[in-house]
Design a protein around this motif. Structure first.
Motif, mmCIF file in Angstrom:
data_model
loop_
_atom_site.group_PDB
_atom_site.id
_atom_site.type_symbol
_atom_site.label_atom_id
_atom_site.label_comp_id
_atom_site.label_asym_id
_atom_site.label_seq_id
_atom_site.Cartn_x
_atom_site.Cartn_y
_atom_site.Cartn_z
ATOM 1 N N ASN A 57 0.845 -1.188 0.000
ATOM 2 C CA ASN A 57 0.000 0.000 0.000
ATOM 3 C C ASN A 57 0.882 1.241 0.000
ATOM 4 O O ASN A 57 1.665 1.449 0.924
ATOM 5 N N LYS A 80 -2.318 -1.370 -3.676
ATOM 6 C CA LYS A 80 -3.039 -0.105 -3.592
ATOM 7 C C LYS A 80 -2.088 1.057 -3.802
ATOM 8 O O LYS A 80 -1.065 1.152 -3.134
ATOM 9 N N ASN A 82 -2.684 5.156 -4.063
ATOM 10 C CA ASN A 82 -3.618 6.265 -4.006
ATOM 11 C C ASN A 82 -2.911 7.534 -4.464
ATOM 12 O O ASN A 82 -1.945 7.965 -3.849
#
Length: 104
Positions: A57, A80, A82
């Motif tokens: 992440n 992930k 972002n």
């Protein structure tokens, strides 16, 4: 103690620190799974981030990134990423084969 000595660290949150660059010693955190760099002022992600081979992440929300290094493709476990609220103009096409979840 330097942050680079925390070799068993799994989660590192550096949110809201007005960072403009990352300490290269973070690249020594071999066990790191989650790296949170939200709400900073980063304009570039250093190539050494690709050394964080266990990273799943990577949260870069709300920075000043305009591009990402192709070397992120080396993060084989990344699930992930972002990138919301960054002025990114384009993503390296190589990342499309790697990332399971991408948020803009």
């Amino acid at each position: 103690m330097s942050i680079g000595n925390l070799t068993k660290l799994k989660i590192l949150s550096l949110n809201n620190n007005k960072l403009t660059k990352l300490n290269e010693f973070i690249g020594n955190l071999a066990a790191l799974n989650d790296l949170y760099l939200n709400y900073n002022q980063l304009t570039k992600i250093p190539e050494w981030v690709s050394n964080l081979s266990k990273l799943t992440n990577l949260n870069l929300r709300h920075n000043q990134l305009t591009e990402l290094p192709v070397s992120l493709v080396k993060l084989r476990k990344l699930e992930k990423l972002n990138l919301i609220d960054n002025p990114i103009k384009s993503l390296p096409t190589e990342l499309s084969h790697l990332i399971k979840i991408v948020k803009f």
